[in-house]
Design an enzyme around this catalytic site. Structure first.
Site, PDB file in Angstrom:
ATOM      1  N   GLU A 140       0.840  -1.191   0.000  1.00 22.53           N
ATOM      2  CA  GLU A 140       0.000   0.000   0.000  1.00 22.53           C
ATOM      3  C   GLU A 140       0.884   1.253   0.000  1.00 22.53           C
ATOM      4  O   GLU A 140       1.862   1.307   0.756  1.00 22.53           O
ATOM      5  CB  GLU A 140      -0.908   0.016   1.231  1.00 22.53           C
ATOM      6  CG  GLU A 140      -1.994   1.072   1.130  1.00 22.53           C
ATOM      7  CD  GLU A 140      -2.963   1.028   2.319  1.00 22.53           C
ATOM      8  OE1 GLU A 140      -4.128   1.417   2.139  1.00 22.53           O
ATOM      9  OE2 GLU A 140      -2.542   0.630   3.419  1.00 22.53           O
ATOM     10  N   GLY A 274       3.333   1.758  10.906  1.00 18.16           N
ATOM     11  CA  GLY A 274       3.097   1.046  12.150  1.00 18.16           C
ATOM     12  C   GLY A 274       2.721  -0.398  11.898  1.00 18.16           C
ATOM     13  O   GLY A 274       3.176  -1.309  12.589  1.00 18.16           O
ATOM     14  N   MET A 276       0.427  -3.067   8.623  1.00 14.36           N
ATOM     15  CA  MET A 276      -0.243  -3.127   7.325  1.00 14.36           C
ATOM     16  C   MET A 276      -1.255  -4.265   7.319  1.00 14.36           C
ATOM     17  O   MET A 276      -0.940  -5.398   7.673  1.00 14.36           O
ATOM     18  CB  MET A 276       0.794  -3.325   6.206  1.00 14.36           C
ATOM     19  CG  MET A 276       0.177  -3.480   4.837  1.00 14.36           C
ATOM     20  SD  MET A 276      -0.777  -2.015   4.355  1.00 14.36           S
ATOM     21  CE  MET A 276      -1.991  -2.743   3.262  1.00 14.36           C
ATOM     22  N   GLU A 277      -2.474  -3.951   6.862  1.00 17.78           N
ATOM     23  CA  GLU A 277      -3.627  -4.826   7.022  1.00 17.78           C
ATOM     24  C   GLU A 277      -3.758  -5.885   5.936  1.00 17.78           C
ATOM     25  O   GLU A 277      -4.874  -6.224   5.503  1.00 17.78           O
ATOM     26  CB  GLU A 277      -4.911  -3.985   7.059  1.00 17.78           C
ATOM     27  CG  GLU A 277      -5.250  -3.231   5.775  1.00 17.78           C
ATOM     28  CD  GLU A 277      -4.701  -1.815   5.705  1.00 17.78           C
ATOM     29  OE1 GLU A 277      -5.220  -1.013   4.908  1.00 17.78           O
ATOM     30  OE2 GLU A 277      -3.765  -1.510   6.456  1.00 17.78           O
ATOM     31  N   ASN A 278      -2.673  -6.471   5.484  1.00 14.38           N
ATOM     32  CA  ASN A 278      -2.768  -7.556   4.513  1.00 14.38           C
ATOM     33  C   ASN A 278      -3.702  -8.639   5.061  1.00 14.38           C
ATOM     34  O   ASN A 278      -3.509  -9.132   6.175  1.00 14.38           O
ATOM     35  CB  ASN A 278      -1.395  -8.186   4.272  1.00 14.38           C
ATOM     36  CG  ASN A 278      -0.306  -7.143   4.111  1.00 14.38           C
ATOM     37  OD1 ASN A 278      -0.349  -6.307   3.220  1.00 14.38           O
ATOM     38  ND2 ASN A 278       0.675  -7.191   5.003  1.00 14.38           N
ATOM     39  N   HIS A 310      -6.756  -1.825  15.176  1.00 10.79           N
ATOM     40  CA  HIS A 310      -6.861  -1.064  13.925  1.00 10.79           C
ATOM     41  C   HIS A 310      -6.727  -1.998  12.718  1.00 10.79           C
ATOM     42  O   HIS A 310      -7.548  -1.963  11.790  1.00 10.79           O
ATOM     43  CB  HIS A 310      -5.763   0.000  13.900  1.00 10.79           C
ATOM     44  CG  HIS A 310      -5.779   0.884  12.695  1.00 10.79           C
ATOM     45  ND1 HIS A 310      -6.255   2.173  12.724  1.00 10.79           N
ATOM     46  CD2 HIS A 310      -5.375   0.670  11.413  1.00 10.79           C
ATOM     47  CE1 HIS A 310      -6.142   2.718  11.525  1.00 10.79           C
ATOM     48  NE2 HIS A 310      -5.609   1.823  10.712  1.00 10.79           N
ATOM     49  N   GLU A 311      -5.682  -2.836  12.734  1.00  9.43           N
ATOM     50  CA  GLU A 311      -5.439  -3.689  11.571  1.00  9.43           C
ATOM     51  C   GLU A 311      -6.517  -4.754  11.428  1.00  9.43           C
ATOM     52  O   GLU A 311      -6.945  -5.072  10.312  1.00  9.43           O
ATOM     53  CB  GLU A 311      -4.057  -4.335  11.672  1.00  9.43           C
ATOM     54  CG  GLU A 311      -2.902  -3.344  11.768  1.00  9.43           C
ATOM     55  CD  GLU A 311      -2.953  -2.251  10.709  1.00  9.43           C
ATOM     56  OE1 GLU A 311      -3.273  -2.560   9.540  1.00  9.43           O
ATOM     57  OE2 GLU A 311      -2.670  -1.092  11.045  1.00  9.43           O
ATOM     58  N   HIS A 314      -9.601  -3.479   9.810  1.00  7.25           N
ATOM     59  CA  HIS A 314      -9.471  -3.398   8.358  1.00  7.25           C
ATOM     60  C   HIS A 314      -9.906  -4.682   7.651  1.00  7.25           C
ATOM     61  O   HIS A 314     -10.214  -4.640   6.449  1.00  7.25           O
ATOM     62  CB  HIS A 314      -8.017  -3.130   7.969  1.00  7.25           C
ATOM     63  CG  HIS A 314      -7.640  -1.695   7.921  1.00  7.25           C
ATOM     64  ND1 HIS A 314      -8.344  -0.757   7.217  1.00  7.25           N
ATOM     65  CD2 HIS A 314      -6.569  -1.037   8.461  1.00  7.25           C
ATOM     66  CE1 HIS A 314      -7.747   0.423   7.339  1.00  7.25           C
ATOM     67  NE2 HIS A 314      -6.672   0.281   8.084  1.00  7.25           N
ATOM     68  N   GLU A 333      -9.105   4.083   6.508  1.00  4.85           N
ATOM     69  CA  GLU A 333      -8.260   4.413   7.657  1.00  4.85           C
ATOM     70  C   GLU A 333      -9.023   5.100   8.784  1.00  4.85           C
ATOM     71  O   GLU A 333      -8.761   4.855   9.965  1.00  4.85           O
ATOM     72  CB  GLU A 333      -7.079   5.273   7.203  1.00  4.85           C
ATOM     73  CG  GLU A 333      -6.153   4.580   6.211  1.00  4.85           C
ATOM     74  CD  GLU A 333      -5.553   3.283   6.751  1.00  4.85           C
ATOM     75  OE1 GLU A 333      -5.591   3.046   7.970  1.00  4.85           O
ATOM     76  OE2 GLU A 333      -5.049   2.498   5.935  1.00  4.85           O
TER      77      GLU A 333
END
Length: 857
Positions: A140, A274, A276-278, A310-311, A314, A333
């Site tokens: 991203e 911080g 990443m929402e893979n 947070h992740e 997502h 986000e």
């Protein structure tokens, strides 16, 4: 008006043609961790919508060796050309390809870069002192194209089948569960993973290296693991607990099952962001996942829980349902930020996360959105550089703050039901902002879009002035700008909740202020009033004349977040010249007995701002006395030693007060004690309360020298846990001498300080009261040597330090420097921070004499 995907597609030269659309990628990759290269082959199932002779897709830093398309029984070989500026490859065929299904076969190779984007290499030293290399991904916003040729736009969703060929002794993970593993006969194995859901290219992930994993935890049918570099498995327990809780909480909140087949949360030694929402393979900075809870401060534990929540948020809001184009990234986000607060608050209600949100995330957004150079939360995005600049305070902070505001106005259950409807209707597809508003409209019966468009599609935010009238009160709105512009006529639809007392009788009123002013009748004389009841509104409030005094006199009647808003808004009015710093100092004295850590963060931030930007060297002794008097009641109440009855927030407040007494009030006794405590903490971080230890080491550094720097850097090199290493690096930035600045910059350029941290370390050097000037001059001279070691997407953190250079001559030099350079990846960020710098210079010029008189009195 909302920018539609159709207009962006036809007018944006960075968008790919739509005549060929992928639906599935079968990808095999073979990374070489010794040569830092990889080889790959992919078969892409596509639908050709109209006869074409060229297929255009994204590729950058990739060498395509072969390309052919198979249509039925026919195979057509392509010639290959590149457009490096547009990051594209064109596959040209000798004859036109007919419309219909086809399979595109591409062989390619690429590099494992060291820029923390695309398919890149990360290094670390293991517990045995051996240097190790891993290969990992960060796609991203637009960097999947660095790993495999693809249609690298969010609305080209497809199914991905990934196969990795890797050394047999290494750990390999991708988005989905492992299906099979076979030896290829040369010490490597071929690992095939299950198909993903239909998703965007930026969510694909693969990680290879010397890792270890926890045993999977079954979270109601979803296997959850924490994956860490070998030797760090003992630091995974808290993350596992947080992950299991948040998965359950989010599934229940959304009312939709988790969309993947497993969740792996992976700690990466070098990581630009911080996390990443893979989908199913979430990557994190080590500090955001791994922790020794016995040595961690409350803030560090909050950070881990926040980022995990947070992740995972997502996985639904971003992965299952995705924005059509990058102008809508705020949908991803902002909502994930909003949901992280809800999940953290649910798991640890004693941490008062919504109070902290109002004291941290919202002011972060205010700082940018108070500028003339701000942007709307949603606006047209064209290039990859513009897409990368969208990951800022407005997307995260303002977006989530306005969501919280409308949630509180509509009611939490109404909001939740509307979100669930939106997700179910658009699962596995792409959306625009109005789709979310429609979901909320249907549940609330209110035209939510009409309200929210004024917040999302307009720049800035309002301030509300509250005035007494003969029959009640008058509310007036206008735009708040740090450097005021009286010609601005922006109008918002503001959801307002009023609360107060009149004639001794409590009252509450709810309205949408959609005009520049309105009058509200009140029965009886107003005793006091709060125009942002609950403190959830994204606006400033100026209580005119006696109304401000009545608020201060009735602080005990105000909720915690309302008390925060009162002093935080007052500081904003100092910054914009509407109030004086001396008035703010008088207000701050009313908070001497405050017990909420989050509210003290606003008080201490204002005190630090006055010390740095306003107080002259001559007035520093008097300022120290004022600061010490403000802190004295809390110091006496809290002391240095924690007790078993302390809450986590009490411990955090103790650290903040001790740190302020040492660094802002510069109390000699506190400085000496801090040095002793800091030495013990450096020797054994577990022997000292984490919050007191952090405060002490920061104070030691603030009054330190080259020997202090050498001590801190050696401890940093030897740090075992990520949090201890980060605290030591933060401490280095508190050193305030020219020679320590030079040595720190040398550690950045040599790589002793990791590239992922280089930009924020340098930015914080600009904030040195004594050495900030030298830091800027050194960076300016060494720009071409210093900035290349920083991954491009982290450069914005460097320019975020510019507002600390608030002397007029330095500010002019900064402006001249950036006027002569084009740095596309931080163009908007630089403009905004130079404007903030200009505002700080004006505040210094405006307030210095006033504060001097106040201190003399």
């Amino acid at each position: 008006m909302t920018i539609t995907t159709e207009s962006s597609e036809t007018q944006n030269p960075h968008r790919l043609p739509r005549w060929v659309v992928p639906s599935r990628y079968d990808i095999e990759l073979s990374p070489d961790l010794e040569t830092f290269t990889f080889a790959g082959h992919e078969t892409i199932t596509v639908e050709i919508d109209e006869p074409v002779s060229d297929i255009v897709l994204n590729a950058v830093e990739i060498d395509i060796q072969s390309a052919a398309i198979v249509i039925g029984e026919d195979r057509h070989t392509a010639s290959i050309s590149y457009d490096e500026e547009m990051q594209r490859a064109s596959l040209s065929f000798a004859q036109r390809l007919p419309a219909g299904p086809a399979k595109l076969e591409i062989g390619f190779s690429g590099i494992l870069n060291d820029q923390l984007h695309g398919f890149y290499r990360s290094t670390f030293t293991d517990v045995d002192g051996t240097d190790q290399v891993i290969a990992t991904t960060q796609f991203e916003a637009t960097d999947a194209r660095r790993a495999f040729p693809c249609w690298d736009e969010p609305d080209f969703k497809a199914v991905f089948s990934v196969t990795l060929v890797v050394p047999a002794d290494l750990f390999a993970v991708s988005n989905t569960s492992e299906l099979s593993r076979e030896s290829v006969g040369d010490g490597r194995v071929r690992i095939r993973y299950a198909d993903t859901i239909k998703m965007s290219t930026y969510l694909v992930a693969f990680v290879v290296g010397p890792f270890e994993s926890t045993d999977p935890v079954d979270v109601d049918g979803v296997p959850l693991r924490i994956i860490a570099p070998r030797g760090k498995g003992s630091l995974t327990e808290f993350a596992l607990e947080c992950g299991a809780f948040c998965l359950r909480y989010l599934r229940d909140y959304y009312g939709i099952p988790y969309p993947g087949d497993k969740v792996d949360m992976i700690a990466i030694p070098d990581f630009a962001f911080g996390a990443m929402e893979n989908l199913g393979a979430i990557t994190y900075r080590e500090t955001a996942l791994l922790v020794d809870t016995a040595q961690a401060s409350q803030a560090e534990l909050v950070r881990i829980l926040d980022v995990i929540a947070h992740e995972l948020a997502h996985m639904w809001f971003g992965d299952l349902v995705t924005m059509k184009w990058w102008d809508g990234i705020w949908l991803n986000e902002a909502f994930a930020t909003f949901m992280e607060m809800k999940a953290t608050d649910a798991m640890r209600p004693e941490w008062k996360r919504w109070l902290a949100f109002g004291a941290t995330e919202r002011p972060w957004a205010y700082r940018t959105d108070s500028l003339a150079s701000t942007r709307p939360v949603e606006f047209e995005v064209m290039s990859p550089d513009e897409a990368n600049e969208m990951f800022d305070a407005l997307t995260y902070g303002k977006g989530s703050s306005t969501l919280r505001m409308i949630e509180q106005y509509l009611g939490e259950e109404v909001f939740r039901n509307g979100v669930g409807s939106y997700l179910r209707e658009h699962a596995y597809s792409n959306t625009i902002t109005s789709d979310l508003w429609h979901g909320l409209d249907s549940e609330s019966g209110i035209d939510v879009g009409a309200i929210m468009d004024t917040w999302i599609l307009q720049r800035g935010f309002p301030q509300i002035e509250v005035l007494l009238t003969d029959t009640g009160i008058r509310l007036e709105q206008r735009r708040y700008i740090t450097i005021p512009d009286e010609s601005d006529t922006t109008l918002w639809k503001i959801p307002i909740v009023l609360r107060g007392s009149a004639g001794g009788v409590p009252f509450e009123n709810k309205l949408v202020l959609d005009s520049f002013s309105t009058e509200l009748p009140v029965n009886g004389r107003v005793d006091w009033i709060v125009a942002n009841a609950g403190g959830h509104g994204f606006y400033r409030v100026d209580y005119v004349d006696d109304l401000f005094d009545t608020c201060v006199a009735n602080l005990a009647e105000l909720e915690a977040l309302e008390r925060f808003c009162l002093i935080d808004d007052a500081w904003a009015f100092v910054e914009s010249g509407q109030k004086s710093a001396e008035n703010w100092l008088t207000l701050a004295s009313s908070y001497r007995n405050e017990e909420e850590q989050a509210i003290w963060s606003a008080v201490l931030s204002g005190i630090a701002g006055i010390r740095h930007h306003i107080v002259s060297d001559q007035d520093l002794p008097a300022f120290r006395r004022v600061a010490a008097e403000l802190l004295e009641p809390s110091v006496e109440r809290l002391g240095w030693e924690p007790s078993e009855s302390d809450s986590d927030l009490t411990r955090r407040l103790r650290g903040a007060i001790i740190g302020a007494l040492g660094r802002l009030a510069e109390d000699e006794e506190t400085i000496e004690r801090s040095r002793r405590v800091a030495e013990g903490w450096v020797e054994d971080a577990g022997s000292v309360d984490p919050d007191v230890g952090q405060a002490s080491v920061f104070t030691m550094a603030a009054h330190g020298d080259m020997r202090t720097l050498e001590r801190l850097m050696q401890a940093y090199d030897d740090a075992i846990t990520p949090q201890v290493g980060l605290r030591l690096l933060q401490a280095v930035t508190f050193l305030d001498t020219d020679d320590t600045v030079d040595a720190t910059l040398a550690a950045v350029t040599s790589g002793r300080i990791k590239s992922q941290d280089a930009s924020w370390v340098v930015a914080r050097l600009f904030g040195g009261r004594a050495s900030g000037r030298h830091a800027w001059e050194s960076v300016r001279r060494g720009w071409d040597e210093i900035t290349p070691v920083m991954p491009p997407m982290t450069l914005r953190r460097l320019v975020e330090g510019l507002p600390g250079l608030s002397h007029a001559d330095i500010a002019q030099d900064v402006e001249s420097f950036f006027a002569e350079r084009s740095i596309p990846v931080v163009e908007r960020t630089a403009t905004q921070n130079i404007e903030r710098l200009r505002a700080n210079v004006l505040m210094r010029e405006r307030e210095s004499e006033r504060v001097s008189r106040y201190l003399a009195g």
